[in-house]
Design a protein around this motif. Sequence first.
Motif, PDB file in Angstrom:
ATOM      1  N   TRP A 103       0.822  -1.207   0.000  1.00 17.10           N
ATOM      2  CA  TRP A 103       0.000   0.000   0.000  1.00 17.10           C
ATOM      3  C   TRP A 103       0.857   1.258   0.000  1.00 17.10           C
ATOM      4  O   TRP A 103       0.553   2.239  -0.654  1.00 17.10           O
ATOM      5  N   ARG A 104       1.918   1.211   0.766  1.00 18.24           N
ATOM      6  CA  ARG A 104       2.756   2.403   0.871  1.00 18.24           C
ATOM      7  C   ARG A 104       3.565   2.653  -0.384  1.00 18.24           C
ATOM      8  O   ARG A 104       3.765   3.775  -0.799  1.00 18.24           O
ATOM      9  N   GLU A 105       4.037   1.566  -0.975  1.00 20.63           N
ATOM     10  CA  GLU A 105       4.878   1.711  -2.165  1.00 20.63           C
ATOM     11  C   GLU A 105       4.093   2.225  -3.361  1.00 20.63           C
ATOM     12  O   GLU A 105       4.637   2.858  -4.236  1.00 20.63           O
ATOM     13  N   ARG A 106       2.824   1.903  -3.365  1.00 20.19           N
ATOM     14  CA  ARG A 106       1.955   2.335  -4.456  1.00 20.19           C
ATOM     15  C   ARG A 106       2.475   1.959  -5.827  1.00 20.19           C
ATOM     16  O   ARG A 106       2.502   2.790  -6.739  1.00 20.19           O
ATOM     17  N   GLN A 107       2.897   0.713  -5.946  1.00 21.96           N
ATOM     18  CA  GLN A 107       3.391   0.257  -7.235  1.00 21.96           C
ATOM     19  C   GLN A 107       2.274  -0.344  -8.077  1.00 21.96           C
ATOM     20  O   GLN A 107       2.525  -0.947  -9.111  1.00 21.96           O
ATOM     21  N   GLY A 108       1.052  -0.195  -7.595  1.00 20.17           N
ATOM     22  CA  GLY A 108      -0.056  -0.657  -8.418  1.00 20.17           C
ATOM     23  C   GLY A 108      -0.408  -2.131  -8.249  1.00 20.17           C
ATOM     24  O   GLY A 108      -1.182  -2.671  -9.025  1.00 20.17           O
TER      25      GLY A 108
ATOM     26  N   PRO B   5      -0.922   5.042  -8.912  1.00 21.96           N
ATOM     27  CA  PRO B   5       0.329   4.352  -9.248  1.00 21.96           C
ATOM     28  C   PRO B   5       0.738   4.465 -10.716  1.00 21.96           C
ATOM     29  O   PRO B   5       1.919   4.538 -11.021  1.00 21.96           O
TER      30      PRO B   5
ATOM     31  N   TRP C  91     -12.045  -2.055 -10.293  1.00 18.45           N
ATOM     32  CA  TRP C  91     -11.440  -3.356 -10.003  1.00 18.45           C
ATOM     33  C   TRP C  91     -11.325  -4.203 -11.260  1.00 18.45           C
ATOM     34  O   TRP C  91     -10.344  -4.896 -11.475  1.00 18.45           O
TER      35      TRP C  91
ATOM     36  N   ASP D 126      -7.459  -5.593  -4.018  1.00 10.98           N
ATOM     37  CA  ASP D 126      -8.639  -5.213  -4.779  1.00 10.98           C
ATOM     38  C   ASP D 126      -9.281  -6.428  -5.443  1.00 10.98           C
ATOM     39  O   ASP D 126     -10.495  -6.599  -5.408  1.00 10.98           O
TER      40      ASP D 126
ATOM     41  N   ASP E   4      -2.478  -5.024  -7.202  1.00 12.57           N
ATOM     42  CA  ASP E   4      -3.895  -4.953  -6.867  1.00 12.57           C
ATOM     43  C   ASP E   4      -4.443  -6.252  -6.288  1.00 12.57           C
ATOM     44  O   ASP E   4      -5.609  -6.581  -6.459  1.00 12.57           O
TER      45      ASP E   4
ATOM     46  N   GLN F  89      -5.660   2.774  -0.558  1.00 10.99           N
ATOM     47  CA  GLN F  89      -5.221   3.901   0.250  1.00 10.99           C
ATOM     48  C   GLN F  89      -6.220   4.192   1.370  1.00 10.99           C
ATOM     49  O   GLN F  89      -5.872   4.564   2.473  1.00 10.99           O
TER      50      GLN F  89
ATOM     51  N   ARG G 135      -8.635  -2.902 -13.861  1.00  9.37           N
ATOM     52  CA  ARG G 135      -7.260  -3.144 -13.423  1.00  9.37           C
ATOM     53  C   ARG G 135      -6.282  -2.129 -13.989  1.00  9.37           C
ATOM     54  O   ARG G 135      -5.200  -2.484 -14.460  1.00  9.37           O
TER      55      ARG G 135
ATOM     56  N   THR H 128      -0.269  -8.058 -12.837  1.00  2.96           N
ATOM     57  CA  THR H 128      -0.728  -6.895 -12.058  1.00  2.96           C
ATOM     58  C   THR H 128      -0.844  -5.698 -13.007  1.00  2.96           C
ATOM     59  O   THR H 128      -0.303  -5.744 -14.117  1.00  2.96           O
ATOM     60  N   PRO H 129      -1.537  -4.654 -12.590  1.00  2.00           N
ATOM     61  CA  PRO H 129      -1.797  -3.552 -13.515  1.00  2.00           C
ATOM     62  C   PRO H 129      -0.552  -2.966 -14.170  1.00  2.00           C
ATOM     63  O   PRO H 129      -0.595  -2.556 -15.318  1.00  2.00           O
ATOM     64  N   VAL H 130       0.545  -2.935 -13.455  1.00  2.00           N
ATOM     65  CA  VAL H 130       1.742  -2.290 -13.975  1.00  2.00           C
ATOM     66  C   VAL H 130       2.174  -2.807 -15.342  1.00  2.00           C
ATOM     67  O   VAL H 130       2.650  -2.034 -16.167  1.00  2.00           O
TER      68      VAL H 130
ATOM     69  N   PHE I  78       4.680   4.922 -14.040  1.00  2.00           N
ATOM     70  CA  PHE I  78       5.131   3.979 -15.065  1.00  2.00           C
ATOM     71  C   PHE I  78       5.033   4.506 -16.481  1.00  2.00           C
ATOM     72  O   PHE I  78       5.354   3.810 -17.427  1.00  2.00           O
TER      73      PHE I  78
END
Lengths: 344, 344
Positions: A74-79, B285, B74, A84, A81, B85, B77, A284-286, B289
């Motif tokens: 959560w803190r890193e916010r790297q996406g 996030p 959700w 979720d 999910d 958050q 994605r 993951t979303p990234v 990227f």
Amino acid sequence: MTIRHVAADAGVSHQTVSRVINDAPNVRPEVKRRVQASIDKLGYVPSIAAQRMGGSRSYLILALNDRDRTIADWRERQGTDWIDQMLLGGMLKAAEHGYRLIFELVDTHADHVERELRATLAALQPDGVILTPPHSENPHIIKLLDEIGIAFARVGALQGGPGVAVAMDEESAAASATRHLASLGHKRIAFISGSPEYSLSKRRVAGWRAEMEREKLPTDDLLASGDFSFGSGTSATEALLTLKDPPTAIIASNDRMALAALAVANRRGLAVPGDLSLFSFDNTPVVRFTQPPLTAVDQPVAELTALAVDMIIRSLRGNELPDQPVIIEAGLVERSSTAAPCAS
Amino acid sequence: MTIRHVAADAGVSHQTVSRVINDAPNVRPEVKRRVQASIDKLGYVPSIAAQRMGGSRSYLILALNDRDRTIADWRERQGTDWIDQMLLGGMLKAAEHGYRLIFELVDTHADHVERELRATLAALQPDGVILTPPHSENPHIIKLLDEIGIAFARVGALQGGPGVAVAMDEESAAASATRHLASLGHKRIAFISGSPEYSLSKRRVAGWRAEMEREKLPTDDLLASGDFSFGSGTSATEALLTLKDPPTAIIASNDRMALAALAVANRRGLAVPGDLSLFSFDNTPVVRFTQPPLTAVDQPVAELTALAVDMIIRSLRGNELPDQPVIIEAGLVERSSTAAPCAS
DNA sequence: TTGAAAGCGCTAACAC
DNA sequence: GTGTTAGCGCTTTCAA
């Protein structure tokens, strides 16, 4: 608005109302109809606290996640999910059956897991528990829940035992990814493994190795070990690309390491997918936002959680839970990081 | 393990144990100590269902999010991490005070919001409710909660009224972003507004306009209207870039539109930030990227939720809630999409 | 300062 | 089939 108001309104005893609410036998259809009408008219909804006190369900399912790992994400916010997707699958499925998912963080590593968990269970008195990695394979937690005799599911766990295990087919997913690359014409397909702490790491490697053998492709120096971290992905990729005969494709055991591999490729001036194809795990979303977007194995977190909830509710209704893991297939999402190797 | 076991163990009445649990007056320190020792020894934890039945707290705080919007996020994605958050800020703060956050989805637009919400409140009997946009400004919901007399907070709401409003300073954030670009030397700074359905959209525009005037910069044709969607970001950007005197910098009211702006710039062969600087709102996030990563106003969702929880618990303890909105400053996160304009 | 009694809204067990 | 009784684990009176 209590059960007694409804009873008075319908001209029956509160007990009959209780029977209607719980869909219990021994209520004449006519009476049932009348009671239901009163319920609707008055907008009555049973208090779950009172239901619980009366000795029945709490209609709560507890979803347990690892505290440190979750908060760090959560803190890193790297996406990432995971949470979720878990809520998406779990909450909605629970709601279908009139249950609620309640979400908690628990330390896995601490020696007081047991105390912490006991306290949460005592306070909430959920009807079932969902364990996610790494809790799903934590013997203390499993033992405790088994002793207490509460219904529980272990998401991402690959062995049977107390509680249902629900997981994706790691081996098959790794094999599919490998097959996909092989069918594009790749001969040297490398694999970056994940942390040995997770049993799924081994499975993924096994799937890759099995498929490589099936395709009669060499695996000798093509397995590099990582631990799911970006840093480990970087070193693993460096090692692979400095081989005398470097791979033309790399499968990374998770997105973070795939990102690292992509960064290394860029740094070394290798075009992706021209000079090097990249296949990732997790989706993951990234991976939608990298250049190029990554082809990946989709980890079906929402589906798995929905399945876990379903199993728990099923068992609450008296059905036996399977004692073998329930396995579902993962999908492959093809994006732009994979292509045929250059004819070089 | 009930209160009676503890009472027996400590040699007092269960009532005294109850006093100790609730930190109530009229217990001799010596007795209190003894009772506490028994509690610890036996690992006793009060059942929240029973506490609730006894007529006191449920120690539950209900966090309400819009069903359609949340589920859509959700499923897509795209890495939106509002919920994460919110949990990060809300759950942890709640846990600090022995409360639990329970998370629910509610339709805002449906005409049955009221019934749905009443049912949830009746079933769960939470001690407080947290409303997020767009619920935070939904008059039906606000009225209902006010009538029921439950403590509630409205996250992202900008007007006073029943329930505490907690929000970030939208105007000031927009002004800061504008000032930052102006200080880099930009003269033509455009703004893409968000959906007029949200009152914060107007605030952001107002902040930009005010700062532009303060800097004696023109705003004439530099305001383009969007609705927070990618598509609207695309058309707004197209419109701005085809002006006779196009902007050298664009502020988008959210990340999605900023992404669209970036895509348009790429398509038109404009370098970011060389030819065009981009400033975004929200800092989800995804903006880490993109190529280049976007400079953005950080929407402090975790902080806001923590504040909301704090306010609710405070009010539960008898403190009056402020009837004016509690406003916190947003931060700016500078990345690589902003730079001085080319001397052209 | 402490304890005893009553009751919160419901369900389980049993009687009718 | 339906109603009655008891009791879940706690808190809130109120009496001592």
